[in-house]
Design a protein around this motif. Sequence first.
Motif, mmCIF file in Angstrom:
data_model
loop_
_atom_site.group_PDB
_atom_site.id
_atom_site.type_symbol
_atom_site.label_atom_id
_atom_site.label_comp_id
_atom_site.label_asym_id
_atom_site.label_seq_id
_atom_site.Cartn_x
_atom_site.Cartn_y
_atom_site.Cartn_z
ATOM 1 N N LYS A 2 -10.479 -19.202 -3.214
ATOM 2 C CA LYS A 2 -10.014 -18.194 -1.633
ATOM 3 C C LYS A 2 -8.435 -19.148 -1.281
ATOM 4 O O LYS A 2 -9.119 -21.016 -1.047
ATOM 5 N N ARG A 4 -5.627 -19.807 1.330
ATOM 6 C CA ARG A 4 -5.186 -19.189 2.501
ATOM 7 C C ARG A 4 -3.929 -19.132 2.934
ATOM 8 O O ARG A 4 -3.011 -18.688 3.610
ATOM 9 N N ASP A 5 -3.078 -20.337 2.601
ATOM 10 C CA ASP A 5 -1.610 -20.618 2.326
ATOM 11 C C ASP A 5 -1.032 -19.859 1.270
ATOM 12 O O ASP A 5 -0.806 -20.724 0.296
ATOM 13 N N LYS A 6 0.483 -18.666 2.149
ATOM 14 C CA LYS A 6 1.149 -17.675 0.750
ATOM 15 C C LYS A 6 1.507 -19.860 -0.141
ATOM 16 O O LYS A 6 2.148 -19.515 -1.534
ATOM 17 N N GLU A 54 -2.498 -8.810 -1.814
ATOM 18 C CA GLU A 54 -2.478 -9.286 -0.329
ATOM 19 C C GLU A 54 -3.961 -9.622 -0.365
ATOM 20 O O GLU A 54 -4.728 -7.998 -0.677
ATOM 21 N N PRO A 55 -4.238 -10.484 0.636
ATOM 22 C CA PRO A 55 -5.720 -10.646 1.498
ATOM 23 C C PRO A 55 -6.374 -9.171 1.825
ATOM 24 O O PRO A 55 -4.956 -8.529 2.776
#
Length: 64
Positions: A2, A4-6, A54-55
């Motif tokens: 995972k 979390r930051d683009k 995208e999430p």
Amino acid sequence: MKIRDKKDFDEINVFGQGEPNDGFAQYFSGESFLNVLNNSQEHGGIFAANVTFEPGCRKLDYVA
């Protein structure tokens, strides 16, 4: 894995995010991106692409 930051994702994504996957948007809820890696006519009919989601993007189950 995972991410979390683009910015972090862009650093490790060796294929690149690609362009919005508008041609197949009807099959997903959310945004997906398609990065074509080769032209199938130039590589013996084999098509290769990287798809980035995208999430929260999901494939709709009621389509094949």
